[in-house]
Design a protein around this motif. Structure first.
Motif, PDB file in Angstrom:
ATOM      1  N   CYS A   1       0.869  -1.179   0.000  1.00  0.00           N
ATOM      2  CA  CYS A   1       0.000   0.000   0.000  1.00  0.00           C
ATOM      3  C   CYS A   1       0.907   1.230   0.000  1.00  0.00           C
ATOM      4  N   ALA A   2       0.827   2.034  -1.059  1.00  0.00           N
ATOM      5  CA  ALA A   2       1.716   3.191  -1.217  1.00  0.00           C
ATOM      6  C   ALA A   2       0.954   4.482  -0.966  1.00  0.00           C
ATOM      7  N   MET A   3       1.679   5.461  -0.459  1.00  0.00           N
ATOM      8  CA  MET A   3       1.082   6.765  -0.151  1.00  0.00           C
ATOM      9  C   MET A   3       2.186   7.822  -0.167  1.00  0.00           C
ATOM     10  N   ARG A   4       1.773   9.069  -0.052  1.00  0.00           N
ATOM     11  CA  ARG A   4       2.776  10.148  -0.065  1.00  0.00           C
ATOM     12  C   ARG A   4       3.598  10.117   1.223  1.00  0.00           C
ATOM     13  N   PRO A   5       4.857  10.537   1.158  1.00  0.00           N
ATOM     14  CA  PRO A   5       5.631  10.703   2.385  1.00  0.00           C
ATOM     15  C   PRO A   5       4.925  11.683   3.320  1.00  0.00           C
ATOM     16  N   GLY A   6       4.855  11.343   4.594  1.00  0.00           N
ATOM     17  CA  GLY A   6       4.164  12.196   5.547  1.00  0.00           C
ATOM     18  C   GLY A   6       2.686  11.917   5.684  1.00  0.00           C
ATOM     19  N   HIS A   7       2.177  10.929   4.975  1.00  0.00           N
ATOM     20  CA  HIS A   7       0.752  10.571   5.055  1.00  0.00           C
ATOM     21  C   HIS A   7       0.423  10.135   6.485  1.00  0.00           C
TER      22      HIS A   7
ATOM     23  N   ALA B   1     -10.518   2.093   5.622  1.00  0.00           N
ATOM     24  CA  ALA B   1     -11.026   3.433   5.927  1.00  0.00           C
ATOM     25  C   ALA B   1     -10.419   4.506   5.034  1.00  0.00           C
ATOM     26  N   LEU B   2      -9.347   4.185   4.327  1.00  0.00           N
ATOM     27  CA  LEU B   2      -8.685   5.161   3.464  1.00  0.00           C
ATOM     28  C   LEU B   2      -9.376   5.258   2.106  1.00  0.00           C
ATOM     29  N   SER B   3      -9.102   6.337   1.387  1.00  0.00           N
ATOM     30  CA  SER B   3      -9.593   6.504   0.009  1.00  0.00           C
ATOM     31  C   SER B   3      -8.515   6.019  -0.947  1.00  0.00           C
ATOM     32  N   HIS B   4      -8.935   5.249  -1.938  1.00  0.00           N
ATOM     33  CA  HIS B   4      -7.988   4.547  -2.797  1.00  0.00           C
ATOM     34  C   HIS B   4      -8.062   5.048  -4.234  1.00  0.00           C
TER      35      HIS B   4
ATOM     36  N   THR C   1      -2.096  14.091  -2.813  1.00  0.00           N
ATOM     37  CA  THR C   1      -3.351  13.891  -2.092  1.00  0.00           C
ATOM     38  C   THR C   1      -3.145  12.875  -0.969  1.00  0.00           C
ATOM     39  N   ASP C   2      -4.247  12.561  -0.283  1.00  0.00           N
ATOM     40  CA  ASP C   2      -4.205  11.517   0.739  1.00  0.00           C
ATOM     41  C   ASP C   2      -4.696  10.180   0.200  1.00  0.00           C
ATOM     42  N   LEU C   3      -4.883  10.077  -1.108  1.00  0.00           N
ATOM     43  CA  LEU C   3      -5.250   8.790  -1.694  1.00  0.00           C
ATOM     44  C   LEU C   3      -4.102   7.793  -1.532  1.00  0.00           C
ATOM     45  N   VAL C   4      -4.449   6.522  -1.347  1.00  0.00           N
ATOM     46  CA  VAL C   4      -3.436   5.468  -1.284  1.00  0.00           C
ATOM     47  C   VAL C   4      -3.603   4.562  -2.486  1.00  0.00           C
ATOM     48  N   TRP C   5      -2.552   3.842  -2.793  1.00  0.00           N
ATOM     49  CA  TRP C   5      -2.504   3.063  -4.033  1.00  0.00           C
ATOM     50  C   TRP C   5      -1.872   1.706  -3.746  1.00  0.00           C
ATOM     51  N   THR C   6      -2.578   0.644  -4.066  1.00  0.00           N
ATOM     52  CA  THR C   6      -2.039  -0.707  -3.906  1.00  0.00           C
ATOM     53  C   THR C   6      -1.418  -1.137  -5.232  1.00  0.00           C
ATOM     54  N   LEU C   7      -0.117  -1.370  -5.219  1.00  0.00           N
ATOM     55  CA  LEU C   7       0.615  -1.661  -6.451  1.00  0.00           C
ATOM     56  C   LEU C   7       1.851  -2.490  -6.131  1.00  0.00           C
TER      57      LEU C   7
ATOM     58  N   GLN D   1       8.585   1.846  -5.102  1.00  0.00           N
ATOM     59  CA  GLN D   1       9.942   2.308  -4.814  1.00  0.00           C
ATOM     60  C   GLN D   1      10.442   3.229  -5.917  1.00  0.00           C
ATOM     61  N   ARG D   2      10.180   2.860  -7.163  1.00  0.00           N
ATOM     62  CA  ARG D   2      10.629   3.677  -8.295  1.00  0.00           C
ATOM     63  C   ARG D   2       9.981   5.053  -8.279  1.00  0.00           C
ATOM     64  N   PHE D   3       8.706   5.112  -7.858  1.00  0.00           N
ATOM     65  CA  PHE D   3       7.984   6.383  -7.849  1.00  0.00           C
ATOM     66  C   PHE D   3       8.288   7.213  -6.603  1.00  0.00           C
ATOM     67  N   GLY D   4       9.105   6.686  -5.682  1.00  0.00           N
ATOM     68  CA  GLY D   4       9.469   7.436  -4.492  1.00  0.00           C
ATOM     69  C   GLY D   4       8.336   7.576  -3.491  1.00  0.00           C
ATOM     70  N   LEU D   5       7.440   6.587  -3.428  1.00  0.00           N
ATOM     71  CA  LEU D   5       6.306   6.645  -2.517  1.00  0.00           C
ATOM     72  C   LEU D   5       6.611   5.893  -1.223  1.00  0.00           C
ATOM     73  N   ALA D   6       6.023   6.344  -0.139  1.00  0.00           N
ATOM     74  CA  ALA D   6       6.123   5.628   1.128  1.00  0.00           C
ATOM     75  C   ALA D   6       5.184   4.425   1.080  1.00  0.00           C
ATOM     76  N   THR D   7       5.494   3.371   1.818  1.00  0.00           N
ATOM     77  CA  THR D   7       4.684   2.159   1.731  1.00  0.00           C
ATOM     78  C   THR D   7       4.462   1.537   3.100  1.00  0.00           C
ATOM     79  N   ARG D   8       3.390   0.752   3.149  1.00  0.00           N
ATOM     80  CA  ARG D   8       3.147  -0.140   4.274  1.00  0.00           C
ATOM     81  C   ARG D   8       2.754  -1.490   3.692  1.00  0.00           C
ATOM     82  N   PRO D   9       3.078  -2.584   4.381  1.00  0.00           N
ATOM     83  CA  PRO D   9       2.665  -3.893   3.883  1.00  0.00           C
ATOM     84  C   PRO D   9       1.141  -4.019   3.916  1.00  0.00           C
ATOM     85  N   LEU D  10       0.612  -4.841   3.056  1.00  0.00           N
ATOM     86  CA  LEU D  10      -0.843  -5.014   3.042  1.00  0.00           C
ATOM     87  C   LEU D  10      -1.293  -5.758   4.295  1.00  0.00           C
ATOM     88  N   PRO D  11      -2.375  -5.309   4.923  1.00  0.00           N
ATOM     89  CA  PRO D  11      -2.870  -5.973   6.133  1.00  0.00           C
ATOM     90  C   PRO D  11      -3.827  -7.130   5.821  1.00  0.00           C
TER      91      PRO D  11
END
Length: 301
Positions: free
Chosen positions: A173-179, A193-196, A239-245, A251-261
């Motif tokens: 699950c990827a999101m902007r740094p500082g999300h 609960a997040l917007s995707h 934005t505060d949208l998150v993206w599962t990819l 990593q290439r796009f420079g996004l922060a990530t969390r493992p899928l729950p």
């Protein structure tokens, strides 16, 4: 009529008309005049005693006889092409071959960069092209020789196709740094609960992630659906949208990530080719190039 007396060029033109359904495009592709295409079609009609194609709304619609012929014609043309190529030893450094792949933009993002790096080094005159071809058309395109390879998830099981694993990539699950979601608890309810954002070339329908959630009786809130992977990273960063990819792209796009729950099988891409190309020198060389690298990435030594 005896087929051995039939001009081979007529069959080449027949296959092109069947594929393109337009005489002007056939003439452009084969670098001949449109009257020459029309003349060839008329000769075939006379020899085969069938109209073969009927004009309807600027398209050439095949008759049942043409439908019955096309598989055999394509097989014969492909066999002849292999016979011509077989005696020549394939030399990558000298090859000026254009290799055609079918893959979507996700596969292109993961495959084309590493592939071109190797091809540029070992076969500098070779050209790579990539198209987005629907799965229902891949077999015919590979059989006709218009495609050399497809890269896709392993969903096609046809006797005429060969395939081997090319890469395996976990989803995150990827999101902007500082999300805000980067800190604190991280369980499935927090993810839901997040917007995707969802990337798909189709107008509607569930994606791979949504099918997995449905099996759990859950549904995520897809606030934005876009067609291409090119635009999604900028939107996620702003934005505060998150993206599962796949993790490699995040990593290439420079996004922060969390493992899928929740459990989601990794993306699996296979290299697919037609069995008629199994012994082709160019096909064998490219398969070795791609699959040897794949074995390293997949952890098989």
């Amino acid at each position: 009529m005896r087929l051995q007396q039939l001009d081979l060029n007529l069959l080449v033109i027949f296959e092109a008309i069947y594929r393109e359904r337009n005489l002007t495009r056939v003439a452009q592709q084969l670098n001949i005049t449109q009257p020459a295409v029309s003349n060839a079609l008329n000769r075939l009609r006379e020899r085969l005693n069938d109209r073969l194609f009927e004009r309807a709304h600027q398209h050439m619609v095949p008759t049942p006889v043409a439908d019955d012929m096309i598989a055999g014609v394509r097989e014969g043309l492909a066999c002849l092409q292999r016979s011509i190529e077989a005696p020549a030893l394939f030399e990558p450094a000298q090859s000026r071959k254009t290799v055609a792949f079918a893959m979507n933009d996700l596969a292109e993002s993961l495959v084309l960069g590493p592939l071109l790096k190797q091809v540029s080094r070992e076969a500098p005159h070779m050209t790579i092209t990539s198209f987005n071809v629907s799965r229902r058309e891949v077999l015919a395109e590979l059989a006709s020789g218009r495609l050399d390879f497809a890269v896709d998830v392993p969903v096609m099981s046809m006797d005429d196709l060969c395939h081997q694993p090319l890469m395996q990539e976990p989803y995150v699950c990827a999101m902007r740094p500082g999300h805000p979601a980067l800190g604190g608890d991280w369980q499935l309810p927090h993810y839901l609960a997040l917007s995707h954002i969802h990337v798909s070339s189709r107008r509607s329908g569930l994606g791979y992630v949504d099918h997995a959630l449905n099996l759990l009786g859950e549904m995520r809130n897809v606030q934005l659906r876009v067609q291409h992977y090119l635009v999604a990273p900028d939107i996620v960063r702003e934005t505060d949208l998150v993206w599962t990819l796949p993790a490699a792209l995040a990593q290439r796009f420079g996004l922060a990530t969390r493992p899928l729950p929740f459990e989601l099988l990794p993306l699996q891409l296979h290299l697919i080719w037609h069995r008629r190309n199994q012994e082709s020198g160019a096909s064998r060389w490219l398969r070795t190039l791609l699959l040897d690298e794949a074995q390293v990435k997949l952890g098989h030594h």
